[in-house]
Design a protein around this motif. Structure first.
Motif, PDB file in Angstrom:
ATOM      1  N   ILE A 134      61.964  44.235  49.096  1.00  0.00           N
ATOM      2  CA  ILE A 134      61.243  43.372  48.193  1.00  0.00           C
ATOM      3  C   ILE A 134      59.761  42.735  48.793  1.00  0.00           C
ATOM      4  CG2 ILE A 134      61.111  41.197  46.522  1.00  0.00           C
ATOM      5  CD1 ILE A 134      62.561  43.479  45.561  1.00  0.00           C
ATOM      6  N   PRO A 135      60.020  42.107  49.855  1.00  0.00           N
ATOM      7  CA  PRO A 135      58.699  41.630  50.610  1.00  0.00           C
ATOM      8  C   PRO A 135      57.810  42.723  50.887  1.00  0.00           C
ATOM      9  CG  PRO A 135      60.570  40.768  51.598  1.00  0.00           C
ATOM     10  CD  PRO A 135      61.199  41.601  50.788  1.00  0.00           C
ATOM     11  N   ARG A 136      58.109  43.862  50.834  1.00  0.00           N
ATOM     12  CA  ARG A 136      57.030  45.228  51.076  1.00  0.00           C
ATOM     13  C   ARG A 136      56.724  45.527  49.760  1.00  0.00           C
ATOM     14  NH1 ARG A 136      56.970  49.588  54.926  1.00  0.00           N
ATOM     15  NH2 ARG A 136      58.840  48.816  55.898  1.00  0.00           N
ATOM     16  N   THR A 137      57.383  45.258  48.902  1.00  0.00           N
ATOM     17  CA  THR A 137      57.021  45.605  47.444  1.00  0.00           C
ATOM     18  C   THR A 137      56.006  44.743  47.009  1.00  0.00           C
ATOM     19  OG1 THR A 137      59.246  46.650  46.758  1.00  0.00           O
ATOM     20  CG2 THR A 137      58.005  45.920  45.014  1.00  0.00           C
ATOM     21  N   MET A 138      56.169  43.518  47.392  1.00  0.00           N
ATOM     22  CA  MET A 138      55.058  42.328  46.861  1.00  0.00           C
ATOM     23  C   MET A 138      53.736  42.851  47.619  1.00  0.00           C
ATOM     24  SD  MET A 138      57.261  38.962  47.139  1.00  0.00           S
ATOM     25  CE  MET A 138      58.240  38.425  45.958  1.00  0.00           C
ATOM     26  N   LEU A 139      53.784  43.322  48.673  1.00  0.00           N
ATOM     27  CA  LEU A 139      52.531  43.706  49.469  1.00  0.00           C
ATOM     28  C   LEU A 139      51.731  44.901  48.902  1.00  0.00           C
ATOM     29  CD1 LEU A 139      53.477  43.099  53.260  1.00  0.00           C
ATOM     30  CD2 LEU A 139      52.029  41.503  51.801  1.00  0.00           C
ATOM     31  N   ILE A 140      52.742  45.890  48.632  1.00  0.00           N
ATOM     32  CA  ILE A 140      52.036  47.059  47.839  1.00  0.00           C
ATOM     33  C   ILE A 140      51.398  46.670  46.549  1.00  0.00           C
ATOM     34  CG2 ILE A 140      52.752  49.358  46.670  1.00  0.00           C
ATOM     35  CD1 ILE A 140      54.975  49.424  48.710  1.00  0.00           C
ATOM     36  N   LYS A 141      52.172  45.681  45.692  1.00  0.00           N
ATOM     37  CA  LYS A 141      51.687  45.287  44.450  1.00  0.00           C
ATOM     38  C   LYS A 141      50.308  44.525  44.726  1.00  0.00           C
ATOM     39  CE  LYS A 141      53.482  43.799  40.729  1.00  0.00           C
ATOM     40  NZ  LYS A 141      53.151  45.009  39.790  1.00  0.00           N
ATOM     41  N   GLN A 142      50.205  43.655  45.861  1.00  0.00           N
ATOM     42  CA  GLN A 142      48.934  43.212  46.149  1.00  0.00           C
ATOM     43  C   GLN A 142      47.860  44.004  46.771  1.00  0.00           C
ATOM     44  OE1 GLN A 142      50.328  40.099  48.719  1.00  0.00           O
ATOM     45  NE2 GLN A 142      51.872  39.174  47.195  1.00  0.00           N
ATOM     46  N   LEU A 143      48.191  45.338  47.011  1.00  0.00           N
ATOM     47  CA  LEU A 143      47.437  46.257  47.549  1.00  0.00           C
ATOM     48  C   LEU A 143      47.057  45.622  49.050  1.00  0.00           C
ATOM     49  CD1 LEU A 143      45.036  47.287  44.922  1.00  0.00           C
ATOM     50  CD2 LEU A 143      46.785  48.557  45.569  1.00  0.00           C
ATOM     51  N   ASN A 144      47.811  44.978  49.507  1.00  0.00           N
ATOM     52  CA  ASN A 144      47.686  44.384  50.916  1.00  0.00           C
ATOM     53  C   ASN A 144      48.348  45.373  51.875  1.00  0.00           C
ATOM     54  OD1 ASN A 144      47.296  42.841  53.053  1.00  0.00           O
ATOM     55  ND2 ASN A 144      48.255  40.923  52.048  1.00  0.00           N
ATOM     56  N   PHE A 145      47.788  46.434  52.300  1.00  0.00           N
ATOM     57  CA  PHE A 145      48.071  47.515  53.296  1.00  0.00           C
ATOM     58  C   PHE A 145      47.673  46.968  54.723  1.00  0.00           C
ATOM     59  CE2 PHE A 145      47.827  49.810  49.253  1.00  0.00           C
ATOM     60  CZ  PHE A 145      48.873  50.545  49.255  1.00  0.00           C
ATOM     61  N   LYS A 146      46.779  46.107  54.827  1.00  0.00           N
ATOM     62  CA  LYS A 146      46.453  45.376  56.245  1.00  0.00           C
ATOM     63  C   LYS A 146      47.608  44.721  56.661  1.00  0.00           C
ATOM     64  CE  LYS A 146      43.153  42.250  58.465  1.00  0.00           C
ATOM     65  NZ  LYS A 146      42.071  41.210  57.951  1.00  0.00           N
ATOM     66  N   VAL A 147      48.375  43.996  56.104  1.00  0.00           N
ATOM     67  CA  VAL A 147      49.622  43.108  56.546  1.00  0.00           C
ATOM     68  C   VAL A 147      50.768  44.208  56.856  1.00  0.00           C
ATOM     69  CG1 VAL A 147      51.106  41.456  55.889  1.00  0.00           C
ATOM     70  CG2 VAL A 147      48.922  41.046  55.555  1.00  0.00           C
TER      71      VAL A 147
END
Length: 213
Positions: A134-147
């Motif tokens: 889920i935390p990884r999914t949240m980053l994907i939805k945010q397009l936060n590939f940097k983190v």
């Protein structure tokens, strides 16, 4: 217009960081594998490969496409995230139990006694990975590939160094086991920390049914 530009910038930045993650990870993994290959026996890698066959298969059932449903959903709520989190966690525990109870059969099939001790330990990656979905999914939805890239690269590098240290100290196949456990554990902790997110103590049957469709 500005929102479209922001989305475009995020998309381009995400592609760049995604490339950095893949290229960096492949480079780290190759270097680490070369060093470990000089310190360990081929049989050690073979034993780990036997276990990964089953953990990789189980991983497919743990996700079950629910994270993809969350990614497609425009505005998922925290209840949605928490519901999928607990579902993934429960499935991972069940599959771990199946793997644990089947370790004798697997060990006999491959004629490898060490699997009796390795499977219960390495099988924990199923539960660890379920926590990070889920935390990884949240980053994907945010397009936060940097983190995502930073977490992935840091986890690979740190776990690889520890694995090399253990291998040099004569821990054999267990250096590979610990390397994988440390890598996935670091990813889970760092993804949770990056999102500042913890699941609510709730499971919504309505949310589950909706996402299941």
């Amino acid at each position: 217009m500005s929102s479209d530009k922001t989305l475009t910038d995020k998309t381009i930045g995400g592609m760049i960081w995604s490339f950095i993650e893949k290229a960096g990870n492949n480079g780290f993994q190759l270097l680490i594998q070369i060093i470990l290959a000089r310190l360990l026996l081929p049989e050690d890698f073979g034993i780990i490969g036997m276990v990964i066959i089953f953990t990789s298969l189980a991983q497919v059932f743990i996700d079950s496409g629910f994270t993809q449903g969350l990614i497609r959903e425009k505005e998922p709520t925290d209840v949605d995230f928490s519901t999928v989190f607990y579902f993934n966690l429960i499935i991972s525990i069940i599959l771990y139990a199946v793997l644990f109870t089947s370790r004798g059969l697997i060990s006999s099939f491959f004629n490898e006694p060490q699997l009796l001790q390795i499977i219960p330990v390495l099988g924990l990656v199923l539960i660890i990975n379920a926590v990070s979905l889920i935390p990884r999914t949240m980053l994907i939805k945010q397009l936060n590939f940097k983190v995502q890239a930073k977490v992935s690269l840091a986890s690979s590098l740190i776990s690889g160094m520890i694995g090399i240290l253990l291998a040099s100290l004569g821990y054999g196949v267990w250096s590979l086991v610990m390397r994988l456990l440390i890598m996935y554990s670091l990813q889970s902790v760092l993804f949770m920390f990056a999102n500042r997110w913890l699941p609510q103590l709730t499971f919504s049957t309505e949310s589950f049914k909706y996402l299941f469709k």
